[in-house]
Design a protein around this motif. Structure first.
Motif, PDB file in Angstrom:
ATOM      1  N   HIS A 153     153.779 -19.098  85.520  1.00 43.11           N
ATOM      2  CA  HIS A 153     152.871 -20.255  85.556  1.00 43.11           C
ATOM      3  C   HIS A 153     153.168 -21.250  84.443  1.00 43.11           C
ATOM      4  CE1 HIS A 153     150.209 -17.907  88.305  1.00 43.11           C
ATOM      5  NE2 HIS A 153     150.207 -19.091  88.863  1.00 43.11           N
ATOM      6  N   TYR A 179     150.295 -24.465  92.311  1.00 42.49           N
ATOM      7  CA  TYR A 179     149.793 -23.285  93.007  1.00 42.49           C
ATOM      8  C   TYR A 179     150.026 -23.406  94.502  1.00 42.49           C
ATOM      9  CZ  TYR A 179     147.247 -22.853  88.611  1.00 42.49           C
ATOM     10  OH  TYR A 179     146.927 -22.771  87.285  1.00 42.49           O
ATOM     11  N   ARG A 185     142.407 -21.659  93.007  1.00 44.41           N
ATOM     12  CA  ARG A 185     142.699 -22.767  92.093  1.00 44.41           C
ATOM     13  C   ARG A 185     141.511 -23.138  91.223  1.00 44.41           C
ATOM     14  NH1 ARG A 185     145.487 -26.952  96.115  1.00 44.41           N
ATOM     15  NH2 ARG A 185     147.185 -25.622  96.852  1.00 44.41           N
ATOM     16  N   ASP A 186     141.815 -23.388  89.983  1.00 48.11           N
ATOM     17  CA  ASP A 186     140.775 -23.774  89.058  1.00 48.11           C
ATOM     18  C   ASP A 186     141.436 -24.683  88.026  1.00 48.11           C
ATOM     19  OD1 ASP A 186     138.900 -24.029  87.125  1.00 48.11           O
ATOM     20  OD2 ASP A 186     138.645 -21.875  86.754  1.00 48.11           O
ATOM     21  N   ASN A 188     140.430 -25.731  85.334  1.00 51.25           N
ATOM     22  CA  ASN A 188     140.218 -25.358  83.933  1.00 51.25           C
ATOM     23  C   ASN A 188     141.343 -24.488  83.395  1.00 51.25           C
ATOM     24  OD1 ASN A 188     137.782 -26.685  83.524  1.00 51.25           O
ATOM     25  ND2 ASN A 188     136.694 -25.062  84.600  1.00 51.25           N
ATOM     26  N   THR A 189     141.963 -23.713  84.313  1.00 54.34           N
ATOM     27  CA  THR A 189     143.032 -22.833  83.842  1.00 54.34           C
ATOM     28  C   THR A 189     144.223 -23.646  83.351  1.00 54.34           C
ATOM     29  OG1 THR A 189     143.973 -22.654  86.047  1.00 54.34           O
ATOM     30  CG2 THR A 189     142.426 -20.927  85.390  1.00 54.34           C
ATOM     31  N   VAL A 192     144.116 -24.007  79.723  1.00 58.43           N
ATOM     32  CA  VAL A 192     144.500 -22.752  79.067  1.00 58.43           C
ATOM     33  C   VAL A 192     146.022 -22.631  79.035  1.00 58.43           C
ATOM     34  CG1 VAL A 192     144.362 -20.232  79.182  1.00 58.43           C
ATOM     35  CG2 VAL A 192     142.364 -21.632  79.786  1.00 58.43           C
ATOM     36  N   PHE A 193     146.672 -22.914  80.186  1.00 60.36           N
ATOM     37  CA  PHE A 193     148.138 -22.828  80.256  1.00 60.36           C
ATOM     38  C   PHE A 193     148.796 -23.828  79.308  1.00 60.36           C
ATOM     39  CE2 PHE A 193     147.654 -21.076  84.732  1.00 60.36           C
ATOM     40  CZ  PHE A 193     147.958 -19.787  84.323  1.00 60.36           C
TER      41      PHE A 193
END
Ligand code: CA
Length: 222
Positions: A153, A179, A185-186, A188-189, A192-193
């Motif tokens: 990812h 994705y 799917r989000d 917000n992630t 983070v990534f």
């Protein structure tokens, strides 16, 4: 980078999808022309692999449908041996490249890489952004000559931003291109990534553009 594979031969479809996923792409699949036409019209793909001999709707008609709907993603067609007229009608319908069956999967991967980098305006398979080099052939990243280990990812995220470096990419766009269809799917992630990626790279090449998204750019020399 998110790709679509439209191929009715189940084994071949799986082979192609697996190879592309192993190469770091998010991949959706369709097994007939109707499903393929629909997905290509409604989802934003970076490139498509399209078989011409398909049930329900043939490949050339699918491609014409996409182009009529002003879908401009690069399309690589799969044609049968000795069907030169297929290639001609495929190109006339808007294909960008072709592979003749049976083919070596490595050739298909190389052609997909070429289509993606040309679509993004890059001349070679290695992308550079300041001290960061991304080798799209080996899916490897090097910072100042040192290899950096990324998850798939993180790699996809960096590859997408570097293919489009110098342009602001929104979180929605990232979610849509990183994705596959079945992924939960989000957006917000993504944040983070990006955080993890920055930490691993150790250099500031991903800037946050408040309210808009992210941009990859070489750090200014001091
Ligand atoms: Ca077929």
């Amino acid at each position: 980078m998110r790709l679509l594979v439209v191929e009715d031969d189940k084994d071949l479809n799986r082979q192609i999808v697996t190879a592309l996923e192993n190469a770091g792409y998010a991949v959706d699949k369709a097994f007939d022309g109707e499903e393929g036409l629909y997905l290509g019209e409604t989802e934003p793909y970076d490139a498509v692999i399209l078989d011409l001999g398909l049930p329900k709707v043939d490949g050339v008609t699918v491609l014409q449908g996409w182009r009529r709907a002003e879908k401009t993603m690069p399309v690589l067609i799969l044609t049968a041996r000795d069907r030169w007229s297929d290639k001609v009608s495929g190109f006339d319908a808007g294909a960008d490249d072709y592979v003749v069956k049976p083919f070596h999967i490595e050739e298909l991967l190389a052609r997909v890489r070429a289509l993606l980098r040309r679509a993004a305006g890059h001349a070679t398979s290695e992308l550079t952004c300041g001290p960061v080099r991304l080798d799209t052939r080996a899916s490897r990243v090097v910072v100042d000559g040192n290899p950096v280990k990324l998850t798939s990812h993180e790699y996809r995220l960096l590859a997408y931003l570097m293919h489009h470096q110098g342009r602001v990419v929104s979180r929605t766009e990232l979610v849509e291109h990183l994705y596959d269809q079945d992924f939960d799917r989000d957006s917000n992630t993504i944040e983070v990534f990006v955080g993890r990626l920055r930490k691993k790279l150790g250099v500031e090449i991903i800037e946050t553009v408040r309210g808009l998204g992210y941009i990859a750019a070489a750090p200014a020399k001091v």
